[in-house]
Design a protein around this motif. Structure first.
Motif, PDB file in Angstrom:
ATOM      1  N   VAL A  24      54.037  47.669  48.696  1.00 16.97           N
ATOM      2  CA  VAL A  24      52.970  48.461  48.063  1.00 16.97           C
ATOM      3  C   VAL A  24      52.632  47.815  46.705  1.00 16.97           C
ATOM      4  N   HIS A  25      52.264  46.538  46.761  1.00 22.24           N
ATOM      5  CA  HIS A  25      51.976  45.805  45.528  1.00 22.24           C
ATOM      6  C   HIS A  25      50.610  46.204  44.970  1.00 22.24           C
ATOM      7  N   ARG A  26      50.214  45.568  43.894  1.00 16.27           N
ATOM      8  CA  ARG A  26      48.995  45.983  43.189  1.00 16.27           C
ATOM      9  C   ARG A  26      47.749  45.834  44.056  1.00 16.27           C
TER      10      ARG A  26
ATOM     11  N   HIS B  68      47.720  46.249  47.387  1.00 15.48           N
ATOM     12  CA  HIS B  68      47.789  47.417  48.259  1.00 15.48           C
ATOM     13  C   HIS B  68      47.383  48.686  47.517  1.00 15.48           C
ATOM     14  N   GLN B  69      47.854  48.797  46.290  1.00 17.81           N
ATOM     15  CA  GLN B  69      47.551  49.996  45.504  1.00 17.81           C
ATOM     16  C   GLN B  69      46.044  50.173  45.346  1.00 17.81           C
ATOM     17  N   ARG B  70      45.342  49.064  45.153  1.00 18.62           N
ATOM     18  CA  ARG B  70      43.886  49.133  45.001  1.00 18.62           C
ATOM     19  C   ARG B  70      43.231  49.672  46.271  1.00 18.62           C
TER      20      ARG B  70
ATOM     21  N   GLY C  83      44.278  53.390  46.825  1.00 14.52           N
ATOM     22  CA  GLY C  83      43.587  54.195  45.823  1.00 14.52           C
ATOM     23  C   GLY C  83      42.112  54.364  46.146  1.00 14.52           C
TER      24      GLY C  83
ATOM     25  N   ARG D 161      58.700  52.758  50.674  1.00 14.48           N
ATOM     26  CA  ARG D 161      57.270  52.528  50.885  1.00 14.48           C
ATOM     27  C   ARG D 161      56.511  53.856  50.912  1.00 14.48           C
TER      28      ARG D 161
ATOM     29  N   LEU E  35      56.227  55.336  47.440  1.00  7.94           N
ATOM     30  CA  LEU E  35      55.240  54.644  46.622  1.00  7.94           C
ATOM     31  C   LEU E  35      53.817  55.011  47.034  1.00  7.94           C
ATOM     32  N   LEU E  36      53.584  55.103  48.341  1.00  7.05           N
ATOM     33  CA  LEU E  36      52.265  55.491  48.827  1.00  7.05           C
ATOM     34  C   LEU E  36      51.919  56.912  48.395  1.00  7.05           C
TER      35      LEU E  36
ATOM     36  N   LEU F   9      50.281  57.327  45.103  1.00  6.25           N
ATOM     37  CA  LEU F   9      48.925  56.806  44.942  1.00  6.25           C
ATOM     38  C   LEU F   9      47.861  57.834  45.288  1.00  6.25           C
TER      39      LEU F   9
END
Length: 316
Positions: free
Chosen positions: A27-29, A31-33, A36, A77, A80-81, A84
């Motif tokens: 869940v790197h940056r 993925h976060q984008r 989100g 994972r 972390l998701l 978001l």
């Protein structure tokens, strides 16, 4: 947030949703984008957002023996998701049978029949269906057929293209700071604390020896500054600054590679059997073989002093 383990757990009355799909390892940056953006689009449309992820990693199913080192466990994972803003995560068991499903059938059975997708957001290099024949262009075409829209987004954050492969490469090189920049947080290694040779205690630095989860992405051998994290009944929400050692203990002619963490200035912790995590902040030095135990102890004192300085920094 709702968590579903398998598509059968999705409620029959689940309404239309904005969906994003991927392994999302780490869940790197990037993925976060994407996640989100899906959550924001769902709010804009007055719908709910759903993340589809897979377990085990598809590579291991399609090409056994090629399982990449994982940047986060499935449980991590999901956590972390959840952070978001997504409304639901569904973990789909990836099987050989699923890998053989044609793209059209995958879209109909998963996105349409189960999740009633109104809009789908994926990484621009997303592939799906048998032999990875499906791509963003086909997904868009199928959306016209099944009444949803689709878009592919680059895995970019602040102008930087980010990939899980890049992060694994940085960890292999011991560059945990670059890995953390791409992840948006320190890289974490999890495991249950088991009894080792207890050399650390004898040397004055009792360590937690982590029995790591299979396929964990472990940084290169060396000594690191970081944090030892626990959230158990005995130690709820605890986070101790730590010096972390990875290697085979060459001074003692060891052969087994271990991950050991010393909670700075703590010799009163009973951690055996606890599920712990080591968060890596910075690399201190390579793993070395010392000519004597006294030389090793002197170096360990320097390591601890350096770890104390690093973890005391405001941004650590």
């Amino acid at each position: 947030m709702r968590r579903w383990y398998g598509l059968d757990e999705v409620p029959a009355d689940w309404g239309r949703s904005v969906v994003t799909i991927g392994v999302f390892d780490g869940v790197h940056r990037g993925h976060q984008r994407i996640v989100g953006a899906a959550a924001e689009e769902a709010r804009r449309r007055g719908l709910r957002s759903v993340v589809i992820t897979f377990d085990p990693h598809p590579d291991e199913v399609v090409r056994p023996g090629t399982h990449p080192p994982l940047l986060a466990s499935t449980t991590r994972r999901i956590e972390l998701l959840e952070g978001l803003g997504t409304d639901a995560v569904v973990v789909v068991p990836f099987t050989l049978e699923l890998s053989k499903v044609p793209p059209d059938e995958f879209v109909q059975s998963v996105l349409v029949d189960r999740l009633h997708a109104a809009h789908v957001i994926v990484g621009e290099d997303f592939r799906f269906g048998h032999r990875a024949r499906g791509d963003v262009a086909l997904l868009t075409e199928l959306g016209e057929k099944y009444d949803f829209t689709a878009e592919g987004m680059p895995l970019v954050a602040n102008g930087d293209t980010i990939s899980s492969s890049y992060i694994r490469d940085r960890l292999d090189a011991g560059d945990v700071e670059a890995a953390a920049r791409a992840l948006g947080r320190p890289h974490r290694v999890e495991g249950v604390v088991v009894r080792g040779h207890q050399r650390g205690r004898a040397l004055g630095f009792p360590t937690a020896n982590l029995e790591t989860v299979p396929h964990t992405a472990i940084p290169a051998d060396g000594v690191y500054a970081g944090w030892l994290v626990c959230d158990s009944e005995r130690y709820p929400g605890f986070r101790w600054p730590a010096a972390i050692s990875i290697g085979t203990n060459p001074t003692f002619d060891g052969v087994e590679r271990t991950v050991e963490a010393y909670a700075l200035d703590r010799d009163d912790l009973d951690l055996y059997g606890e599920h712990m995590a080591a968060d890596f902040t910075a690399r201190i030095r390579d793993t070395l073989k010392f000519d004597s135990i006294e030389a090793l102890i002197e170096e360990m004192h320097r390591d601890v002093d350096r770890a104390r300085e690093i973890t005391a920094a405001p941004d650590a």
